[in-house]
Design an enzyme around this catalytic site. Structure first.
Site, mmCIF file in Angstrom:
data_model
loop_
_atom_site.group_PDB
_atom_site.id
_atom_site.type_symbol
_atom_site.label_atom_id
_atom_site.label_comp_id
_atom_site.label_asym_id
_atom_site.label_seq_id
_atom_site.Cartn_x
_atom_site.Cartn_y
_atom_site.Cartn_z
ATOM 1 N N MET A 187 48.884 42.814 35.168
ATOM 2 C CA MET A 187 48.182 41.547 34.906
ATOM 3 C C MET A 187 49.094 40.341 35.137
ATOM 4 O O MET A 187 48.690 39.342 35.726
ATOM 5 C CB MET A 187 47.650 41.517 33.470
ATOM 6 C CG MET A 187 46.796 40.295 33.182
ATOM 7 S SD MET A 187 46.279 40.206 31.470
ATOM 8 C CE MET A 187 45.165 41.596 31.350
ATOM 9 N N TYR A 191 52.587 50.933 35.828
ATOM 10 C CA TYR A 191 51.441 51.670 35.280
ATOM 11 C C TYR A 191 51.041 52.818 36.202
ATOM 12 O O TYR A 191 50.996 52.653 37.430
ATOM 13 C CB TYR A 191 50.235 50.743 35.145
ATOM 14 C CG TYR A 191 50.284 49.806 33.957
ATOM 15 C CD1 TYR A 191 50.406 50.296 32.661
ATOM 16 C CD2 TYR A 191 50.159 48.434 34.151
ATOM 17 C CE1 TYR A 191 50.418 49.427 31.579
ATOM 18 C CE2 TYR A 191 50.175 47.560 33.074
ATOM 19 C CZ TYR A 191 50.304 48.065 31.787
ATOM 20 O OH TYR A 191 50.315 47.202 30.733
ATOM 21 N N ARG A 241 20.985 35.343 55.914
ATOM 22 C CA ARG A 241 21.579 35.037 54.617
ATOM 23 C C ARG A 241 20.881 33.805 54.053
ATOM 24 O O ARG A 241 20.227 33.857 53.037
ATOM 25 C CB ARG A 241 23.078 34.793 54.827
ATOM 26 C CG ARG A 241 23.917 34.835 53.611
ATOM 27 C CD ARG A 241 25.373 34.615 53.928
ATOM 28 N NE ARG A 241 25.624 33.272 54.447
ATOM 29 C CZ ARG A 241 26.832 32.728 54.572
ATOM 30 N NH1 ARG A 241 27.900 33.441 54.235
ATOM 31 N NH2 ARG A 241 26.998 31.519 55.038
ATOM 32 N N LYS A 248 34.016 23.866 49.786
ATOM 33 C CA LYS A 248 33.374 24.695 48.756
ATOM 34 C C LYS A 248 34.435 25.530 48.031
ATOM 35 O O LYS A 248 35.566 25.666 48.522
ATOM 36 C CB LYS A 248 32.316 25.589 49.398
ATOM 37 C CG LYS A 248 32.861 26.531 50.472
ATOM 38 C CD LYS A 248 31.743 27.123 51.320
ATOM 39 C CE LYS A 248 32.318 28.104 52.340
ATOM 40 N NZ LYS A 248 31.315 28.530 53.326
#
Ligand SMILES: *Cc1c(COP(=O)(O)O)cnc(C)c1O
Length: 375
Positions: free
Chosen positions: A318, A270, A147, A50
């Site tokens: 990023m 940053y 679930r 998956k």
């Protein structure tokens, strides 16, 4: 006309070394799969692929498992993944964990996909499909994870009311463990006992309980089929030691874009979240959260250069991270050095520990931007 139609046909030409690389060693992955079979005492072993094979690429991973390791049963999460996998492997058993929903039955039939039926609405939906050409199905019983799967009440009904399962061709019954990462958790034994009790009602149908963590809990948990995911991909599903035959099959390598010197008192990145106490040498690497290297590694991640672990300093950007390479500078570092962000030296276990992210989340977070190399 969609904008895609106006794109030029030929692929753009660029030098591959302008990108960071994700190398996936399918041989190691196959050896991990075979180690899972060994760990599970030769119980039949499915491949869980998956989420694009946990980010490693289903188009490469699934055929390797099928052709090189004889894996004949695959699990995916949803119908889209299943249909993609069917095009890759025409002759294998594919189970869809999310089950079947109204209007989707035809896709399961056309692509010969087996739904994992998770409640009595889904079992009834599948019963209503004409048995001609209808694939077999799995029944998922919830033994505590709350679930997916038939609730205890639905389970009793399914077992006692013959009409609830009349006509269904059930090829597997299964359940899923909530706490298999923790061998000491009493929930494991409780789920095992509940699942065993359920299997007694289906003596002729193969049963499956264990994911990777379940395999490490021991033979009681094996039943007829085990379903490892993370172990194949080199993660440790357990709080215990990593099984020694499991190796990391992938490596993410970045490149050094610049090496600069910062003086005492200067900050990096940053938000100026890291400040040099003395003069330091900082390398800027071409991987950031846009590649799936999350900000959870701000000021706490590690990378490996020439066998030496060096720390991430400042925030993850990023497209970049900054690492402190003072210990390597200048003799042991040059702009050509490869920088491992994740792989055999910076393992999923290690990355998970420093970031508090799960190994699963770090692995499936790996994005498309890398140049992928399969060996
Ligand atoms: C994802 C999943 C697995 C595989 O889990 P791992 O912990 O990666 O081994 C097995 N069974 C089910 C039902 C799953 O959802």
């Amino acid at each position: 006309m969609g904008f895609e139609d106006s794109l030029p046909d030929s692929l753009p030409d660029f030098p591959p070394d302008c990108l960071a690389t994700l190398t996936i060693n399918l041989g190691t992955l196959i050896r991990n799969y075979k180690s899972c079979i060994q760990l599970a005492g030769d119980t039949e072993c499915a491949g869980v692929v998956k989420a694009d094979a946990y980010g490693m690429g289903i188009t490469h991973v699934a055929p390797a498992l099928f052709h090189k390791a004889n894996c004949r049963i695959f699990f995916v999460a949803n119908l889209a993944e299943a249909i993609k996998l069917r095009r890759i492997l025409p002759d294998t058993v594919i189970y869809v964990l999310n089950g079947v929903f109204s209007g989707h039955e035809g896709y399961f039939i056309k692509n010969n996909l087996r739904p994992v039926l998770n409640d009595l609405t889904q079992t009834a939906l599948w019963q209503a499909v004409s048995p001609e050409n209808r694939p077999a199905c799995a029944i998922h019983f919830d033994t505590g994870i709350n679930r997916l799967g038939l609730s205890p009440k639905e389970t009793t009904q399914f077992i006692n009311d013959v009409s609830a399962r009349k006509g269904l061709d059930i090829s597997l019954i299964m359940s899923h463990l909530a706490c298999s990462d923790d061998p000491d958790n009493p929930m494991n034994a409780q789920q095992l006992a509940d699942f065993k009790a359920i299997t007694r009602n289906f003596p002729d149908i193969p049963a499956s309980l264990a994911n990777s963590g379940g395999i490490l809990l021991g033979p009681d948990y094996y039943f007829d089929l085990v379903r490892p995911g993370i172990l194949m991909y080199g993660g440790n599903p357990s709080k215990g030691a990593m099984p020694k035959n499991i190796k990391v099959p992938f490596q993410i390598l970045g490149k050094i874009l610049q090496i600069r010197t910062v003086d005492a008192g200067q900050s990096v990145g940053y938000g100026a979240t890291w400040t040099a106490k003395q003069s330091r040498h900082i390398a800027t690497i071409n991987i950031g959260y846009g590649d799936g290297y999350p900000q959870m590694f701000n000021n706490c991640g590690w990378v490996c250069i020439k066998g030496v672990k060096v720390p991430v300093v400042g925030r993850v950007s990023m497209d970049m991270i900054t690492v402190d390479v003072t210990d390597l500078y200048p003799q042991k570092i040059d702009p050509e050095c490869d920088v491992e962000l994740l792989g055999p030296h910076i393992t999923l276990e290690m990355a998970s520990e420093v970031s508090t992210l799960s190994q699963y989340e770090i692995l499936t977070g790996v994005r498309e931007r890398y140049q992928r190399i399969y060996i």
